[in-house]
Scaffold this active site. Structure first.
Site, short mmCIF file in Angstrom:
data_model
loop_
_atom_site.label_atom_id
_atom_site.label_comp_id
_atom_site.label_asym_id
_atom_site.label_seq_id
_atom_site.Cartn_x
_atom_site.Cartn_y
_atom_site.Cartn_z
N HIS A 68 2.17 1.93 -3.17
CA HIS A 68 1.25 2.87 -3.80
C HIS A 68 1.77 4.30 -3.74
O HIS A 68 1.00 5.25 -3.87
CB HIS A 68 -0.13 2.79 -3.14
CG HIS A 68 -0.81 1.47 -3.35
ND1 HIS A 68 -2.06 1.19 -2.85
CD2 HIS A 68 -0.41 0.34 -3.98
CE1 HIS A 68 -2.41 -0.05 -3.17
NE2 HIS A 68 -1.41 -0.58 -3.85
N ASP B 114 0.86 -1.18 0.00
CA ASP B 114 0.00 0.00 0.00
C ASP B 114 0.89 1.23 0.00
O ASP B 114 2.03 1.16 -0.45
CB ASP B 114 -0.97 -0.04 1.19
CG ASP B 114 -2.29 0.68 0.91
OD1 ASP B 114 -2.23 1.88 0.59
OD2 ASP B 114 -3.35 0.06 1.01
#
Length: 462
Positions: A280, A257
Site C-alpha cells: 500500500h 499493507d
C-alpha cells in the site's frame, strides 16, 4: 546561504513588480522545507557490522544450541532462547547467536533489557513461529519476538524471521467478512530502546505487522528484506510509532499493507533507497482515529521505487482527530503501475461500518513532492481529499510527471491550497483554490515560481 538567496529573490521580485502572487509566503515555505535536517545517523559512511567472532574484541559467544535448542523447526525451542537471552543480556560484549543452517521454532517471547554493554544479536539461522493461532499464548496476543529496554544493541545477520502467518491471514475479517475483526501478533518488535542498529535480516510471512519500532530513539535499519503475499492483510513492513531519529536505508519491502507506515508522535524519520511493492505504498498514518491527537513531523523519503502498489505516497487521517502533520518531503520517487501515486486522504475509514462525518481533523501542511515520475493505474494520479473545516495548506509540487497508460490522468483537489513549479503533469491548478475541483493536463492556469529564481532552493538538501 538560504537566507541570502531568499532575501535576494525577494528583492528581485519587488523590483520586477510582480503582482497578485504571494511570493514571499511561498519562498518562506520553500525555505522551511529546504532547511530542516532529518536525522541521518551514520548514513554516509555505513556503520561497520560488528564482528561476533569470540576471538576478536573479547566477544563472549552465547549460542542457543548450548542451551538445548533443537533447531529442527518442529521442537519448541522457546525456553532455550529465553535462557540464552538471560545469559547474553547479563554478560558484557556478548553475542546472542542463532546459528546458520538450522530452524528454531519459538513461541511468543519478551526479551527484556537493560543488558550489558555492546550486545550483538546475530541471527544467521531461521526463527519460525508456531503456525496455529489457537496455540498462541493469549497473554501475548499482539507480539511474537518482542525486545524492549535496550541501548546500543546491534541486530544483524543473514538469517530469517518467519511468522508462519497464513492461518492468521485466513482468519482475518479482511479476507472473509464473516470472521471477527481482531488483532494478530507483530513478528519483530523493538520497544522503548535507543541507539539500535538492524542490518541484513529477512522478515517474512508475519502474522500481522512485520517489524515495529515503538517508543524508540536513534534507530538505523539497513539492507533488510521484508516480504509476504500482496493479499496478506495488515502486514505492514516497517511500522514506526512514537519514535524519533529513525533511518531506513537500502531495503526491499513487499507486503499486503503499507511498506512503511509512520504514526503518532514520530519525528525526524528518513527513508532512503527503498524498493516497495506489492503493498500500500509509503504512508504517514493512519492518524486521528477515535478523536485522538496526532503529531508527525520532519519526515523524508528520498530515492524510492514503488511498483504494483495500491498507493504510492500517502497521508491518511480519520475524521474527528486533531494535531498536525507538517514538514514532509517525498523526493526522487519512480512509480510503476501504482494506483493513487500521490494521495492525501483526510476521510480515511478502515472500518466495516460507515464513518460518521466530523468537523475536526489532523492539520496537514508543508508537504513537498519533488521529482516524482512514472505510471498510474488510477485516473486520479494526484488526489488531495482534505477536510472542509481544516484544509491542507502549503502543498508544494515540483517536477511531477505521472502518466496513465490507457487514458488521461487527473488531479483531484478538495479544500487544499499550495503551489508548484517546474513540470507538473497532470496539471494541478486546483491547488490554487480551496474548493473542490479537478485539473486536467490541458489546464494551464497554475501560477508557478520562475525556475531560474528558485533553482538554488529546489536543490537544497534536507
Amino acid at each position: 546561504m538560504i537566507k541570502f538567496i531568499i532575501f535576494f529573490l525577494c528583492f528581485l521580485i519587488t523590483a520586477r513588480g510582480i503582482e497578485n502572487f504571494e511570493v514571499n509566503d511561498k519562498l518562506a515555505v520553500l525555505s522551511e522545507l529546504g532547511s530542516f535536517e532529518a536525522y541521518e545517523g551514520t548514513e554516509i559512511e555505513d556503520f561497520e557490522t560488528p564482528s561476533w567472532d569470540s576471538g576478536k574484541g573479547g566477544k563472549v559467544l552465547v549460542n542457543v544450541d548450548s542451551f538445548s535448542a533443537v533447531g529442527d523447526g518442529v521442537s519448541d525451542d522457546t525456553q532455550a532462547f529465553a535462557t540464552a537471552w538471560s545469559q547474553a543480556c547479563s554478560t558484557p560484549k556478548s553475542v546472542f547467536l542463532v546459528p546458520k543452517g538450522r530452524s528454531y521454532m519459538v513461541n511468543a517471547t519478551k526479551f527484556k533489557g537493560p543488558c550489558s554493554e555492546r550486545l550483538i544479536i546475530q541471527i544467521d539461522g531461521t526463527i519460525v513461529a508456531p503456525g496455529e493461532p489457537k496455540d498462541w499464548d493469549p497473554k501475548l496476543s499482539r507480539v511474537w519476538l518482542n525486545f524492549s529496554n535496550l541501548t546500543g544493541v546491534s541486530f544483524q545477520g543473514r538469517g530469517v524471521i518467519d511468522g508462519s502467518g497464513s492461518k492468521w491471514w485466513a482468519a482475518s475479517c479482511k479476507k472473509n467478512k464473516t470472521n471477527p475483526c481482531k488483532g494478530a501478533p507483530s513478528a519483530l518488535t523493538i520497544d522503548t530502546s535507543s541507539a539500535i542498529r538492524i542490518r541484513g535480516l529477512t522478515i517474512q510471512n508475519s502474522q500481522q505487522m512485520h517489524f515495529v519500532i515503538s517508543r524508540c530513539d536513534s534507530v538505523r535499519i539497513s539492507n533488510v528484506l521484508i516480504s509476504s503475499p500482496g493479499d496478506s492483510p495488515n502486514t505492514d513492513g516497517i511500522h514506526i510509532s512514537e519514535s524519533t531519529n529513525v533511518v531506513v536505508l537500502n531495503s526491499k519491502i513487499g507486503t499486503g499493507d503499507d511498506c512503511i507506515s509512520i504514526v503518532n508522535a514520530s519525528s525526524n524519520i528518513k527513508m532512503k533507497t527503498i524498493y516497495c511493492g506489492p503493498g500500500h505504498g509509503v504512508s504517514i498514518g493512519s492518524l486521528g482515529k477515535d478523536n485522538s491527537t496526532a503529531i508527525v513531523q520532519k519526515i523524508v523519503l528520498s530515492s524510492a521505487f514503488i511498483r504494483n502498489a495500491t498507493n504510492g505516497l500517502r497521508i491518511k487521517t480519520w475524521q474527528g482527530g486533531s494535531g498536525y502533520v507538517k514538514a514532509v518531503r517525498f523526493e526522487n520517487v519512480v512509480m510503476e503501475d501504482v494506483a493513487n501515486p500521490i494521495i492525501i486522504d483526510q476521510f480515511y475509514c478502515d472500518s466495516p461500518d460507515p464513518c460518521v462525518n466530523q468537523t475536526s481533523a489532523v492539520q496537514i501542511s508543508q508537504v513537498m513532492y519533488r521529482n516524482i515520475t512514472g505510471t498510474t493505474k488510477s485516473k486520479e494520479a494526484m488526489k488531495f481529499a482534505c477536510s472542509d473545516s481544516v484544509p491542507c495548506e502549503n502543498i508544494v509540487l515540483t517536477n511531477i510527471d505521472l502518466h496513465k497508460k490507457d487514458g488521461t490522468a487527473e488531479t483531484f483537489c478538495n479544500s487544499v491550497t499550495g503551489f508548484g513549479f517546474g513540470t507538473i503533469n497532470p496539471s494541478a491548478d486546483c491547488l490554487t483554490s480551496a474548493g473542490k475541483d479537478y485539473s486536467h493536463p490541458g489546464d494551464t492556469k497554475i501560477t508557478r515560481l520562475r525556475e531560474s529564481d528558485v533553482d538554488s532552493l529546489v536543490h537544497t538538501e534536507l
